[in-house]
Design a protein around this motif. Structure first.
Motif, PDB file in Angstrom:
ATOM      1  N   UNK A 255       0.425  -1.184  -0.033  1.00 24.37           N
ATOM      2  CA  UNK A 255      -0.360   0.030   0.086  1.00 24.37           C
ATOM      3  C   UNK A 255       0.721   1.063   0.262  1.00 24.37           C
ATOM      4  N   UNK A 256       2.003   1.190   0.540  1.00 27.84           N
ATOM      5  CA  UNK A 256       2.591   2.411   0.888  1.00 27.84           C
ATOM      6  C   UNK A 256       3.760   2.810  -0.268  1.00 27.84           C
ATOM      7  N   UNK A 257       3.836   1.044  -0.869  1.00 30.58           N
ATOM      8  CA  UNK A 257       4.639   1.658  -2.449  1.00 30.58           C
ATOM      9  C   UNK A 257       3.729   2.073  -3.680  1.00 30.58           C
ATOM     10  N   UNK A 586      12.974   1.234   3.975  1.00 26.42           N
ATOM     11  CA  UNK A 586      13.595  -0.057   4.127  1.00 26.42           C
ATOM     12  C   UNK A 586      13.293  -1.432   3.715  1.00 26.42           C
ATOM     13  N   UNK A 587      11.324  -1.181   3.782  1.00 30.30           N
ATOM     14  CA  UNK A 587      11.069  -2.573   3.987  1.00 30.30           C
ATOM     15  C   UNK A 587      10.426  -2.483   2.001  1.00 30.30           C
ATOM     16  N   UNK A 588      10.063  -1.614   1.895  1.00 31.94           N
ATOM     17  CA  UNK A 588       9.329  -1.827   0.463  1.00 31.94           C
ATOM     18  C   UNK A 588      11.070  -1.832  -0.188  1.00 31.94           C
ATOM     19  N   UNK A 589      12.375  -1.043  -0.082  1.00 31.70           N
ATOM     20  CA  UNK A 589      13.579  -1.493  -0.307  1.00 31.70           C
ATOM     21  C   UNK A 589      13.948  -2.966  -0.558  1.00 31.70           C
ATOM     22  N   UNK A 590      13.348  -3.514   0.919  1.00 30.51           N
ATOM     23  CA  UNK A 590      14.023  -4.766   1.015  1.00 30.51           C
ATOM     24  C   UNK A 590      13.000  -6.008   0.023  1.00 30.51           C
ATOM     25  N   UNK A 591      11.799  -5.752  -0.266  1.00 31.99           N
ATOM     26  CA  UNK A 591      10.866  -6.361  -0.874  1.00 31.99           C
ATOM     27  C   UNK A 591      11.130  -5.943  -2.645  1.00 31.99           C
ATOM     28  N   UNK A 592      11.556  -5.181  -3.037  1.00 28.88           N
ATOM     29  CA  UNK A 592      12.252  -5.111  -4.160  1.00 28.88           C
ATOM     30  C   UNK A 592      13.569  -5.971  -4.549  1.00 28.88           C
ATOM     31  N   UNK A 593      14.311  -5.275  -3.741  1.00 30.21           N
ATOM     32  CA  UNK A 593      15.901  -6.483  -3.572  1.00 30.21           C
ATOM     33  C   UNK A 593      15.621  -8.465  -4.453  1.00 30.21           C
ATOM     34  N   UNK A 594      14.478  -8.378  -3.130  1.00 35.16           N
ATOM     35  CA  UNK A 594      13.944  -9.942  -3.878  1.00 35.16           C
ATOM     36  C   UNK A 594      13.550 -10.655  -5.296  1.00 35.16           C
ATOM     37  N   UNK A 595      12.793  -9.889  -6.024  1.00 38.12           N
ATOM     38  CA  UNK A 595      12.703  -9.337  -6.985  1.00 38.12           C
ATOM     39  C   UNK A 595      14.238  -9.867  -8.261  1.00 38.12           C
ATOM     40  N   UNK A 666      12.256   0.374 -10.922  1.00 37.05           N
ATOM     41  CA  UNK A 666      11.270   1.586 -10.976  1.00 37.05           C
ATOM     42  C   UNK A 666      10.923   1.333  -9.261  1.00 37.05           C
ATOM     43  N   UNK A 667      10.770  -0.124  -8.604  1.00 35.16           N
ATOM     44  CA  UNK A 667      10.051   0.303  -7.217  1.00 35.16           C
ATOM     45  C   UNK A 667      11.607   1.191  -5.934  1.00 35.16           C
ATOM     46  N   UNK A 668      12.335   0.889  -6.696  1.00 36.76           N
ATOM     47  CA  UNK A 668      14.012   0.877  -6.332  1.00 36.76           C
ATOM     48  C   UNK A 668      14.408   2.364  -6.077  1.00 36.76           C
ATOM     49  N   UNK A 669      14.008   2.486  -7.743  1.00 33.45           N
ATOM     50  CA  UNK A 669      15.028   4.111  -8.074  1.00 33.45           C
ATOM     51  C   UNK A 669      13.222   5.405  -7.237  1.00 33.45           C
ATOM     52  N   UNK A 671      11.435   4.675  -3.913  1.00 24.81           N
ATOM     53  CA  UNK A 671      12.229   4.792  -2.613  1.00 24.81           C
ATOM     54  C   UNK A 671      13.102   5.353  -2.213  1.00 24.81           C
ATOM     55  N   UNK A 672      14.767   5.692  -3.259  1.00 26.60           N
ATOM     56  CA  UNK A 672      15.923   5.613  -3.145  1.00 26.60           C
ATOM     57  C   UNK A 672      16.060   7.337  -3.468  1.00 26.60           C
ATOM     58  N   UNK A 673      15.204   7.830  -4.237  1.00 26.23           N
ATOM     59  CA  UNK A 673      16.154   9.110  -5.358  1.00 26.23           C
ATOM     60  C   UNK A 673      14.335   9.247  -5.515  1.00 26.23           C
ATOM     61  N   UNK A 674      13.358  10.138  -4.509  1.00 20.78           N
ATOM     62  CA  UNK A 674      12.483  10.497  -4.789  1.00 20.78           C
ATOM     63  C   UNK A 674      11.953  11.711  -6.022  1.00 20.78           C
ATOM     64  N   UNK A 675      13.632  12.153  -5.562  1.00 24.28           N
ATOM     65  CA  UNK A 675      13.235  13.968  -5.907  1.00 24.28           C
ATOM     66  C   UNK A 675      13.596  13.753  -7.429  1.00 24.28           C
ATOM     67  N   UNK A 676      14.135  12.646  -7.990  1.00 24.80           N
ATOM     68  CA  UNK A 676      14.937  12.682  -9.404  1.00 24.80           C
ATOM     69  C   UNK A 676      13.887  12.780 -10.683  1.00 24.80           C
ATOM     70  N   UNK A 677      14.534  13.200 -11.164  1.00 26.97           N
ATOM     71  CA  UNK A 677      13.505  13.538 -12.560  1.00 26.97           C
ATOM     72  C   UNK A 677      13.929  12.221 -13.774  1.00 26.97           C
ATOM     73  N   UNK A 678      13.495  12.509 -14.498  1.00 27.31           N
ATOM     74  CA  UNK A 678      13.123  11.069 -16.157  1.00 27.31           C
ATOM     75  C   UNK A 678      14.588  10.719 -15.594  1.00 27.31           C
TER      76      UNK A 678
END
Length: 685
Positions: A255-257, A586-595, A666-669, A671-678
């Motif tokens: 939900x938060x992602x 951090x939890x969302x990033x970890x769940x993105x590491x898995x796939x 896409x999820x990592x990007x 979460x880690x860099x929310x202010x980054x552009x395209x």
């Protein structure tokens, strides 16, 4: 408001409401206490009051919560007694060494109790304070320690067996309805939170509610441990709760992602189709009459829109596709959780192929456990040093009470507030104990009249014990009432003894409170930081492809740690760096590491190398956070590596593993860099 004939307003009398379940618990415990006293008097046990106190100390309102602890408590009593027999006779000529050994043993037991967050911890807790309360009152005269130890074991064992038998016959309320109610409450809260989070209030609600939801997920598992002792189909119910935990653990990050992606899309412009879909999802979440059969069409709409957006392959479309995928996964997990919650407690066996065989893994911190054990050991040594230096005749009783209180609350980060309430409840109960001892009991003759006389007070305190909000007051009330009167085979109303016993209890509580404030009150934020560092260390290992890959275990422990941090964030000041450490991100990033790790065997060599670089950089990034002990910003080079891996994957045909890797990047990007552009490759194209 009632108006009388004289025109004056009179307030209505407060209504007296008696909860039948709480009254049943109090009555069943009273029956156990009566049986314990009857057997103790008939067998001429030396301390019947100790057996009576054990009845109320060990009683639990939920039958399922009490039964698994019986064997652990009995094992703890036997272990504590064995240690007492081994230490006291051999070290009776060296009191300083004896105190040191007893304190070290107690601290070691508390270390194990804090480390093991299951009902098995009661074995270690009982071993700690049974050895303390058996040993300390008799250190001045240890000649009869063997007979004393045997008597204490008999009294405590008798009490535990009487409580177990009585509760098994009268069946206090089960743990199953509590679990079902907790799960349904969680789902209702999660729906409201998700509806508002998806509706652009993501940040505020995340800070207010997400950690409380994570704590509820962990608590469900702690309750589920009791289910095999609760009913004949408990195995099926426990497996359902374990499956429910796995589903609920995914609800929070999914939900938060989705909300995270929608926040980014609102800044760049939301596609009209996605806006319509989002409105329908929010309407279903907030609707009181929403049906589960409406979830399937919503999930299929999300999946179709995600596939269409991914085909366009521009950054805005990829963000929309990521939001749709996470919303579909969130709705599926929510629907599955609701079905499992509705089936908890019903007969029948679930489909075990779809249910995880492993328990929900709990995070453990040896440093926190060692600190609790060391604080307990230091406190007991200080109590005994004061007692020996002052040569106080009742100092041994003070040390015993202090050890019992210290062990009872050692698993908490800051026990001082609870011990303060313990002190107030003890002070409030002393007048009642004096009334009984010096006014009522001298007029009582016979066991039957004794029980009739004690019943009102014990029923009242037992009713308080059954109330979760007031139960912390019950233990000091029972302790003061029972110990101060000192039930023996023959009535004794000695005011000096009553006063000395009361002062010993108060001295033990005050000494415990002082030592706790000195050693433990600054521990809460330190513990929270250790938990966050542990999570970063786990992420370091999860992203390291050389390490074993255990995704379910990692997810369970990450959710558990998020719940542990929840209870400690309230004491952090608004500017504290704990608020900057986003455990859910951090939890969302970890769940993105898995796939990403799962996709490595399914991509060509060049793309596998790009994904390996991303994983290696993530491992190094969280390793740096772990080393520094604070939430460092991700390096800019990691953004370029993620973009390069994304560009490579978009050139390939997307099968299931590659599609999962694309969505994870896409999820990592985000979460880690929310202010980054395209990404740079989109402008170049």
């Amino acid at each position: 408001m009632i108006v009388t004939l004289t025109g004056r307003a009179r307030r209505p009398l407060p209504s007296l409401h008696v909860d039948p379940q709480k009254l049943l618990f109090s009555l069943s415990t009273l029956i156990a206490a009566i049986a314990t006293l009857a057997i103790a008097f008939s067998a001429s046990l030396p301390r019947p009051w100790w057996a009576l106190l054990t009845v109320y100390v060990t009683a639990q309102p939920m039958a399922g919560a009490f039964r698994p602890k019986v064997l652990y408590r009995l094992g703890g009593i036997a272990t504590g007694a064995l240690v007492t027999i081994l230490l006291v006779p051999n070290l009776q000529n060296s009191p300083e060494l004896l105190v040191l050994c007893l304190a070290a043993w107690t601290g070691f037991c508390i270390y194990l109790a804090v480390l093991d967050r299951t009902p098995r911890a009661f074995l270690f807790q009982m071993a700690a304070f049974s050895s303390a309360v058996i040993s300390f009152p008799y250190l001045d005269d240890p000649a009869n320690i063997f007979e004393t130890t045997v008597a204490r074991v008999q009294e405590m064992t008798l009490a535990i067996l009487c409580v177990t038998a009585t509760h098994a016959l009268l069946q206090p309320w089960s743990a199953t309805p509590v679990i079902r109610a907790r799960a349904q409450s969680f789902l209702g809260h999660a729906r409201r939170w998700a509806a508002e989070a998806l509706g652009s209030q993501h940040t505020r609600l995340e800070n207010d509610h997400r950690r409380m939801l994570a704590a509820d997920v962990t608590e469900l598992g702690m309750l589920a441990i009791h289910l095999p002792f609760d009913q004949r189909w408990a195995l099926a119910t426990q497996r359902r709760v374990m499956a429910l935990q796995q589903q609920l653990a995914g609800i929070l990050p999914l939900a938060s992602a989705a909300a995270n992606r929608l926040d980014l899309l609102r800044d760049a412009g939301m596609p009209p189709d996605l806006e319509l879909l989002l409105d329908d999802i929010v309407a279903w979440l907030v609707g009181e009459d929403s049906r589960l059969d409406e979830v399937g069409p919503l999930v299929r709409r999300c999946e179709r829109l995600a596939t269409a957006c991914e085909a366009q392959r521009d950054w805005g479309s990829l963000l929309a596709a990521s939001a749709c995928v996470r919303m579909a996964e969130f709705l599926s997990a929510l629907a599955a959780s609701r079905r499992l919650a509705d089936r908890i407690g019903s007969p029948g066996r679930p489909n075990f192929k779809a249910v995880p065989a492993e328990r929900f893994a709990l995070a453990r911190d040896h440093g926190v456990a060692a600190l609790a054990g060391l604080a307990t050991m230091t406190a007991i040594m200080l109590y005994c040093a004061v007692w020996i230096l002052l040569a106080w005749p009742n100092g041994s009783a003070t040390a015993a009470f202090a050890a019992l209180i210290t062990c009872s609350f050692a698993t908490q980060d800051d026990p001082a507030p609870v011990i303060g309430r313990y002190l107030l409840a003890t002070l409030k109960t002393f007048p009642l104990a004096a009334l009984y001892l010096f006014v009522i009991l001298p007029r009582v003759d016979g066991f039957e009249m004794l029980i009739i006389t004690l019943a009102p007070a014990l029923l009242w305190m037992g009713y308080i014990q059954a109330d979760p909000k007031r139960s912390p007051e019950a233990l000091p009330m029972f302790s003061c009432f029972i110990v101060a009167m000192g039930f023996l085979a023959r009535f004794q109303a000695d005011f000096a003894l009553f006063l000395n016993t009361g002062l010993a209890q108060l001295g033990g509580i005050v000494a415990t409170l002082a030592v706790t404030k000195l050693f433990r009150s600054a521990n809460v934020l330190w513990t929270a930081r250790r938990i966050l560092r542990s999570n970063w260390g786990e992420l370091t290992q999860l992203a390291d492809i050389r390490r074993p890959f255990l995704p379910q275990r990692w997810t369970a422990m990450a959710v558990d740690r998020l719940g542990q941090v929840a209870a400690r964030m309230a004491v952090a000041t608004p500017g504290d760096d704990l608020h900057a450490a986003d455990g859910l991100a951090d939890l969302r990033i970890g769940r993105n590491i898995i796939p990403l790790r799962r996709s490595l065997p399914h991509v060509p060599h060049d793309e596998r190398r790009h994904l390996g670089v991303v994983l290696s950089s993530l491992s190094a990034f969280y390793s740096a956070r772990w080393s520094e002990g604070r939430a460092l910003a991700p390096p800019a080079a990691l953004l370029a590596q993620i973009d390069q891996a994304l560009e490579g994957l978009l050139k390939l045909a997307l099968d299931e593993p590659r599609r999962g890797a694309l969505r994870a990047l896409i999820g990592m990007r985000c979460n880690l860099f929310p202010q980054a552009g395209a990404p740079a490759w989109e402008g170049a194209a």
